[in-house]
Design an enzyme around this catalytic site. Structure first.
Site, PDB file in Angstrom:
ATOM      1  N   ASP A 330      54.098  46.127  49.747  1.00  0.00           N
ATOM      2  CA  ASP A 330      54.332  45.172  48.668  1.00  0.00           C
ATOM      3  C   ASP A 330      53.692  43.812  48.979  1.00  0.00           C
ATOM      4  O   ASP A 330      53.581  43.416  50.143  1.00  0.00           O
ATOM      5  CB  ASP A 330      55.849  45.024  48.479  1.00  0.00           C
ATOM      6  CG  ASP A 330      56.220  44.145  47.331  1.00  0.00           C
ATOM      7  OD1 ASP A 330      55.808  44.448  46.199  1.00  0.00           O
ATOM      8  OD2 ASP A 330      56.937  43.144  47.549  1.00  0.00           O
ATOM      9  N   GLU A 359      49.333  46.186  47.922  1.00  0.00           N
ATOM     10  CA  GLU A 359      49.349  45.605  46.575  1.00  0.00           C
ATOM     11  C   GLU A 359      48.527  44.315  46.595  1.00  0.00           C
ATOM     12  O   GLU A 359      48.879  43.360  47.289  1.00  0.00           O
ATOM     13  CB  GLU A 359      50.786  45.308  46.133  1.00  0.00           C
ATOM     14  CG  GLU A 359      50.850  44.720  44.733  1.00  0.00           C
ATOM     15  CD  GLU A 359      52.219  44.159  44.384  1.00  0.00           C
ATOM     16  OE1 GLU A 359      52.549  44.128  43.186  1.00  0.00           O
ATOM     17  OE2 GLU A 359      52.935  43.731  45.311  1.00  0.00           O
TER      18      GLU A 359
END
Length: 616
Positions: A330, A359
């Protein structure tokens, strides 16, 4: 002050470790009141104590071991504190055979993204989990927990495998012990309060292992979602950080009491461009990488070497303990790039075939490409195998509402974006998607199946590793303008009381069944052939509203033909003669109908043809 010590009150992270790891260094974080003053010794063949670090907080102690020569078994840790001596038996488990060579996701795979709380309920989500801060399960509230769990997901692996995807990406399953009040609600899993525990509302570690094992038996890989940039406001570290620099921009009163109005509070600017901008101001870069993602998510300092060792070990522990096949990291560029590069390098060394994707949320190919390993335009080597293609995501979502003209609109946006693939060292290892849990669903508030088919056909045909968001196959829609929960709605039929659900044809509408069947046929074809995962690609500038992409591998060929307009159009065969010689015949993958792509083809509005060449 004389402090007594109870062995059963000492927490140790990681809770156990594994023999045979390539990196034999092991850092243990011991937690207990006053344990920072303790002395520790080790007596176990092959295990050596290499150091003890007493951090700022007296309630933590770092114990460093070398277990490179240690056999599996119990390692006695002799802990002396305040006139008491206790022995804690630390377990070193045998590593699974072949663990280092586990095969992660590749361009041959299709990932299916699931938010466990919103997919299906088994035996955990409906019951209140004791020992947690107050929370409420209420399916009528989009920002509260709905009660989905790992058992519910496991019970529907048949459905997922039958659809034709080959991997499942779960949003974080770690404990998020935050009170579900307003913005502190963390049903999504990204406000971690224990990096070594499955959230009990989702199930247990045994449930997760069972899910992974059964997924493997269904031919499905499992991708974990990890978070290194921040933790949850109710993590014990927030009230008692091990070291002064454990967090970036620590505030005097840590959340949830602290707010964005606190004098010392610094929030990220959500602008990732300073991480690559050669002219970036120091204040901008500081806000990007050291500002907090939200007041409820304290920003971790990856430049603290003990913290980074903790997080790196956590990655390895979950892979070994659960059998997972990949990692999605993330908010990748929000963390410090050099620390994340060191993490990626160590993961690659330990698991050279593991799937790892970061990400990277900037919708420009040059930004994304700079984060992929081997990049010629990056400042330093990132060692990151895969990045997320937000550029393609944005252009697909712009193109769906446009007419493909003779210059830049509609499917020209896709052509122009893919033209920048020369920036990527490995374009096939870029994760492509049309929507996910953080974006509007592709359909928005509508159910336009024609444009959805075009987007999915592109996603599954081009040189990318594709990801599909749960429910797309049954035309689920939603927008963040309503609420984040609107794009994370429950899968129909996954919860008690839902009635006939979308897991079976009987529970789906005619339109939903048509989309499900179409996608299932396309996924089945993709899975059965190496053409898309390994083949070369050639694209043609859209002309007359028609966009054509060609794939080739050995004697195998395929064409994607899209009418990017809301009116009839014509595929002009002469334009594609370099890849379609006279006499070529093709089978349309989703209908079985035979076509002659060496001749003109009349296309209906927004028509999609996936043509497998059967004779040329």
């Amino acid at each position: 002050m004389n402090i007594t010590l109870q062995a059963n009150n000492i927490r140790i992270d990681p809770p156990y470790w594994f023999s045979g790891m390539k990196n034999g260094a092991l850092q243990l974080l011991l937690s207990a009141p006053g344990i920072g003053r303790a002395d520790v010794s080790v007596s176990h063949p092959g295990a050596a104590l290499t150091g003890i670090a007493r951090p700022y907080s007296p309630n933590y102690l770092f114990v460093c071991l070398d277990v490179s020569r240690a056999e599996p078994g119990l390692i006695p840790l002799h802990i002396s504190l305040g006139g008491t001596r206790r022995t804690v038996m630390y377990e070193l488990r045998r590593r699974a055979e072949g663990s280092a060579q586990r095969q992660g996701f590749t361009p041959a795979d299709v990932l299916y993204l699931v938010m466990p709380d919103r997919f299906a309920q088994g035996r955990h989500g409906c019951a209140h989990a004791s020992g947690l801060k107050p929370y409420k399960t209420d399916r009528s509230e989009p920002s509260l927990r709905h009660g989905g769990d790992l058992e519910g997901l496991r019970r529907h692996l048949d459905y997922i495998a039958d659809l034709g995807v080959t991997a499942i990406w779960l949003t974080p399953i770690f404990e998020n012990n935050n009170p579900d009040i307003g913005l502190t609600s963390s049903y999504h899993g990204y406000a971690v309060t224990d990096f070594y525990r499955v959230d009990p509302r989702l199930g247990s570690m045994d449930d997760y292992r069972r899910l992974v094992g059964e997924a493997h038996r269904h031919g499905l890989k499992v991708v974990m979602d990890l978070v290194f940039n921040h933790c949850g406001a109710c993590h014990p570290w927030a009230a008692d950080p091990p070291e002064r620099d454990w967090f970036n921009h620590p505030v005097a009163t840590m959340p949830p009491e602290a707010t964005a109005a606190s004098p010392a509070y610094v929030q990220t600017n959500y602008r990732l461009t300073p991480t690559v901008d050669p002219y970036a101001a120091d204040v901008d870069l500081d806000e990007t990488t050291r500002g907090w993602f939200a007041p409820q998510m304290p920003d971790l300092n990856q430049h603290n070497p003990r913290l980074m060792a903790y997080l790196t070990q956590q990655s390895k522990w979950w892979i070994e303990a659960s059998g997972a096949d990949g990692i999605r990291m993330d908010t990748y560029p929000y963390a410090f790039a050099d620390a994340m590069a060191a993490w990626a390098r160590e993961i690659n060394e330990e698991y050279p075939r593991l799937g790892v994707v970061g990400e990277t949320w900037v919708a420009e190919p040059a930004f994304t490409a700079a984060w992929q390993r081997g990049s010629a335009i990056a400042r330093t080597e990132t060692h990151l195998k895969s990045v997320m293609d937000f550029a393609l995501f944005e252009r697909l979502n712009m193109a769906k509402g446009e007419e493909t003209d003779g210059w830049a609109a509609g499917l020209n946006r896709i052509y122009n974006t893919l033209a920048y693939d020369y920036l990527y060292p490995e374009p096939q290892n870029v994760l492509a998607f049309i929507d996910n849990h953080d974006t509007d669903r592709f359909l928005g508030t509508g159910r336009d199946a024609a444009t959805l088919r075009q987007a999915l056909a592109l996603l599954l045909f081009i040189r990318r590793t594709p990801q599909i968001y749960y429910g797309t196959e049954i035309l689920m829609n939603g927008t963040k303008a309503r609420t984040d929960g609107d794009v994370r709605r429950d899968f129909p039929g996954g919860f008690p009381g839902d009635g006939p659900g979308a897991f079976t044809p009987e529970g789906r509408t005619r339109q939903e069944n048509q989309m499900h069947s179409w996608l299932r046929r396309l996924l089945s074809w993709r899975r059965a052939s190496p053409l898309i995962a390994e083949g070369t690609m050639k694209q043609f500038i859209p002309q007359g509203g028609v966009y054509v992409v060609h794939r080739a591998l050995g004697n195998r060929r395929a064409l994607l033909v899209l009418n990017g307009t809301s009116h009839p159009a014509t595929y002009r065969a002469a334009r594609y003669a370099e890849v379609v010689p006279p006499g070529t015949m093709a089978r349309e993958v989703t209908t079985g109908r035979t076509y002659r792509p060496d001749r003109d083809i009349k296309l209906s509005p927004r028509q999609t043809l996936v043509l497998e060449i059967i004779k040329y």
